[in-house]
Motif scaffolding. Structure first.
Motif, PDB file in Angstrom:
ATOM      1  N   GLU A 251       0.835  -1.196   0.000  1.00  0.00           N
ATOM      2  CA  GLU A 251       0.000   0.000   0.000  1.00  0.00           C
ATOM      3  C   GLU A 251       0.873   1.251   0.000  1.00  0.00           C
ATOM      4  OE1 GLU A 251      -3.496   2.033   2.765  1.00  0.00           O
ATOM      5  OE2 GLU A 251      -2.368   0.335   3.535  1.00  0.00           O
ATOM      6  N   LYS A 252       0.396   2.301  -0.670  1.00  0.00           N
ATOM      7  CA  LYS A 252       1.076   3.598  -0.666  1.00  0.00           C
ATOM      8  C   LYS A 252       0.131   4.642  -0.090  1.00  0.00           C
ATOM      9  CE  LYS A 252       4.156   3.924  -4.504  1.00  0.00           C
ATOM     10  NZ  LYS A 252       4.297   4.423  -5.882  1.00  0.00           N
ATOM     11  N   LEU A 253       0.714   5.583   0.649  1.00  0.00           N
ATOM     12  CA  LEU A 253      -0.052   6.696   1.212  1.00  0.00           C
ATOM     13  C   LEU A 253       0.678   8.008   0.925  1.00  0.00           C
ATOM     14  CD1 LEU A 253      -1.034   5.325   4.736  1.00  0.00           C
ATOM     15  CD2 LEU A 253      -2.527   5.612   2.751  1.00  0.00           C
ATOM     16  N   PRO A 254      -0.063   9.114   0.826  1.00  0.00           N
ATOM     17  CA  PRO A 254       0.614  10.405   0.616  1.00  0.00           C
ATOM     18  C   PRO A 254       1.266  10.890   1.904  1.00  0.00           C
ATOM     19  CG  PRO A 254      -1.751  10.712   0.770  1.00  0.00           C
ATOM     20  CD  PRO A 254      -1.506   9.230   0.819  1.00  0.00           C
ATOM     21  N   LEU A 255       2.451  11.467   1.763  1.00  0.00           N
ATOM     22  CA  LEU A 255       3.094  12.114   2.911  1.00  0.00           C
ATOM     23  C   LEU A 255       2.429  13.463   3.149  1.00  0.00           C
ATOM     24  CD1 LEU A 255       6.882  11.477   2.260  1.00  0.00           C
ATOM     25  CD2 LEU A 255       5.568  10.674   4.203  1.00  0.00           C
ATOM     26  N   PRO A 256       2.311  13.871   4.401  1.00  0.00           N
ATOM     27  CA  PRO A 256       1.763  15.203   4.664  1.00  0.00           C
ATOM     28  C   PRO A 256       2.728  16.282   4.181  1.00  0.00           C
ATOM     29  CG  PRO A 256       2.441  14.137   6.711  1.00  0.00           C
ATOM     30  CD  PRO A 256       2.638  13.147   5.600  1.00  0.00           C
ATOM     31  N   LYS A 257       2.203  17.467   3.920  1.00  0.00           N
ATOM     32  CA  LYS A 257       3.072  18.584   3.531  1.00  0.00           C
ATOM     33  C   LYS A 257       4.016  18.895   4.686  1.00  0.00           C
ATOM     34  CE  LYS A 257       0.530  20.833  -0.053  1.00  0.00           C
ATOM     35  NZ  LYS A 257       1.431  21.191  -1.087  1.00  0.00           N
ATOM     36  N   TRP A 258       5.241  19.257   4.344  1.00  0.00           N
ATOM     37  CA  TRP A 258       6.235  19.541   5.361  1.00  0.00           C
ATOM     38  C   TRP A 258       6.454  21.035   5.519  1.00  0.00           C
ATOM     39  CZ3 TRP A 258       9.529  21.883   2.049  1.00  0.00           C
ATOM     40  CH2 TRP A 258       9.768  21.326   0.799  1.00  0.00           C
ATOM     41  N   ILE A 259       7.018  21.386   6.667  1.00  0.00           N
ATOM     42  CA  ILE A 259       7.468  22.740   6.958  1.00  0.00           C
ATOM     43  C   ILE A 259       8.930  22.616   7.364  1.00  0.00           C
ATOM     44  CG2 ILE A 259       7.217  24.724   8.489  1.00  0.00           C
ATOM     45  CD1 ILE A 259       4.244  23.989   8.717  1.00  0.00           C
ATOM     46  N   ILE A 260       9.765  23.435   6.785  1.00  0.00           N
ATOM     47  CA  ILE A 260      11.204  23.377   7.052  1.00  0.00           C
ATOM     48  C   ILE A 260      11.483  23.962   8.437  1.00  0.00           C
ATOM     49  CG2 ILE A 260      13.476  24.119   6.262  1.00  0.00           C
ATOM     50  CD1 ILE A 260      12.173  24.330   3.411  1.00  0.00           C
ATOM     51  N   ASN A 261      12.240  23.203   9.265  1.00  0.00           N
ATOM     52  CA  ASN A 261      12.532  23.687  10.618  1.00  0.00           C
ATOM     53  C   ASN A 261      13.734  24.636  10.610  1.00  0.00           C
ATOM     54  OD1 ASN A 261      14.932  22.147  10.719  1.00  0.00           O
ATOM     55  ND2 ASN A 261      14.037  20.556  12.008  1.00  0.00           N
ATOM     56  N   GLU A 262      14.084  25.144  11.766  1.00  0.00           N
ATOM     57  CA  GLU A 262      15.164  26.139  11.875  1.00  0.00           C
ATOM     58  C   GLU A 262      16.532  25.606  11.469  1.00  0.00           C
ATOM     59  OE1 GLU A 262      15.258  29.504  12.248  1.00  0.00           O
ATOM     60  OE2 GLU A 262      13.132  29.188  11.894  1.00  0.00           O
ATOM     61  N   LYS A 263      16.724  24.297  11.534  1.00  0.00           N
ATOM     62  CA  LYS A 263      17.995  23.706  11.097  1.00  0.00           C
ATOM     63  C   LYS A 263      17.990  23.405   9.599  1.00  0.00           C
ATOM     64  CE  LYS A 263      20.463  23.263  14.892  1.00  0.00           C
ATOM     65  NZ  LYS A 263      21.774  23.828  15.059  1.00  0.00           N
ATOM     66  N   GLY A 264      16.882  23.707   8.915  1.00  0.00           N
ATOM     67  CA  GLY A 264      16.798  23.471   7.486  1.00  0.00           C
ATOM     68  C   GLY A 264      16.425  22.043   7.136  1.00  0.00           C
ATOM     69  N   ARG A 265      15.697  21.388   8.029  1.00  0.00           N
ATOM     70  CA  ARG A 265      15.361  19.973   7.831  1.00  0.00           C
ATOM     71  C   ARG A 265      13.851  19.762   7.763  1.00  0.00           C
ATOM     72  NH1 ARG A 265      19.771  16.944   8.290  1.00  0.00           N
ATOM     73  NH2 ARG A 265      21.596  17.832   9.241  1.00  0.00           N
ATOM     74  N   VAL A 266      13.505  18.656   7.081  1.00  0.00           N
ATOM     75  CA  VAL A 266      12.114  18.204   6.977  1.00  0.00           C
ATOM     76  C   VAL A 266      12.083  16.720   7.319  1.00  0.00           C
ATOM     77  CG1 VAL A 266      11.537  19.924   5.211  1.00  0.00           C
ATOM     78  CG2 VAL A 266      12.285  17.641   4.508  1.00  0.00           C
ATOM     79  N   PRO A 267      10.888  16.179   7.651  1.00  0.00           N
ATOM     80  CA  PRO A 267      10.815  14.728   7.863  1.00  0.00           C
ATOM     81  C   PRO A 267      11.243  13.993   6.592  1.00  0.00           C
ATOM     82  CG  PRO A 267       8.839  15.797   8.664  1.00  0.00           C
ATOM     83  CD  PRO A 267       9.613  16.837   7.912  1.00  0.00           C
ATOM     84  N   ASN A 268      11.902  12.853   6.762  1.00  0.00           N
ATOM     85  CA  ASN A 268      12.348  12.108   5.579  1.00  0.00           C
ATOM     86  C   ASN A 268      11.147  11.634   4.771  1.00  0.00           C
ATOM     87  OD1 ASN A 268      11.622   9.246   5.920  1.00  0.00           O
ATOM     88  ND2 ASN A 268      12.877   9.392   7.743  1.00  0.00           N
ATOM     89  N   TYR A 269      11.426  11.105   3.610  1.00  0.00           N
ATOM     90  CA  TYR A 269      10.374  10.765   2.657  1.00  0.00           C
ATOM     91  C   TYR A 269       9.978   9.295   2.691  1.00  0.00           C
ATOM     92  CZ  TYR A 269      11.408  15.391   0.960  1.00  0.00           C
ATOM     93  OH  TYR A 269      11.582  16.750   0.887  1.00  0.00           O
ATOM     94  N   ARG A 270      10.313   8.588   3.770  1.00  0.00           N
ATOM     95  CA  ARG A 270      10.009   7.157   3.842  1.00  0.00           C
ATOM     96  C   ARG A 270       8.825   6.827   4.729  1.00  0.00           C
ATOM     97  NH1 ARG A 270      15.421   4.489   5.492  1.00  0.00           N
ATOM     98  NH2 ARG A 270      15.176   6.097   7.043  1.00  0.00           N
ATOM     99  N   GLY A 271       8.152   7.843   5.268  1.00  0.00           N
ATOM    100  CA  GLY A 271       7.007   7.579   6.124  1.00  0.00           C
ATOM    101  C   GLY A 271       7.431   7.252   7.544  1.00  0.00           C
TER     102      GLY A 271
END
Length: 144
Positions: free
Chosen positions: A61-81
């Motif tokens: 099964e595949k699901l969409p990742l939620p939209k991300w917001i870039i944090n102060e360190k310039g990072r976002v949640p990875n793209y693997r769920g």
């Protein structure tokens, strides 16, 4: 810092910028990247604990990742769920955005931090070869 360290879309200066992996332009600020997010799906996994570690098994099964917001360190949640028990996995400084309107074909262009060489305009460190002091400079530079 190079004199042209500004977002190619909005002209913002004095903030972290990203660039396409393998290219030096366009430079993209966090706010423009957030508006250009590409829809990404991840494979749903089941997790089995074996000893001290978890083993993943794809469900198909595949699901969409939620939209991300870039944090102060310039990072976002990875793209693997999510990880085991819904735990968020490590963060990444790589972004995936849509740059089709400026000549990138896929609509899912990978961006990496644009860490400039000192005293060189429009030249950036290769991702993975950035000296630690430059990584820290970029991480501590304002995000927005």
């Amino acid at each position: 810092m190079c004199k042209n360290y500004e977002c190619s879309f909005c002209g913002k200066e004095g903030v972290k910028l990203w660039r396409p992996y393998g290219a030096f332009k366009p430079l993209v600020c966090a706010e423009c990247a957030e508006t250009r997010q590409s829809p990404i799906e991840y494979y749903v996994l089941t997790w089995k604990k074996e000893g001290e570690k978890y083993i993943e098994e794809p469900t198909g099964e595949k699901l969409p990742l939620p939209k991300w917001i870039i944090n102060e360190k310039g990072r976002v949640p990875n793209y693997r769920g999510p990880g085991p028990n819904g735990i968020e996995r490590e963060m990444t400084d790589q972004l995936i955005i849509n740059l089709k309107d400026v000549g990138f074909d896929s609509g899912k262009t990978a961006l990496v931090p644009a860490v400039p060489y000192e005293n060189y305009d429009d030249q950036f460190w290769t991702y993975g070869d950035v000296p630690q002091d430059k990584v820290e400079w970029w991480e501590n530079f304002p995000t927005k």
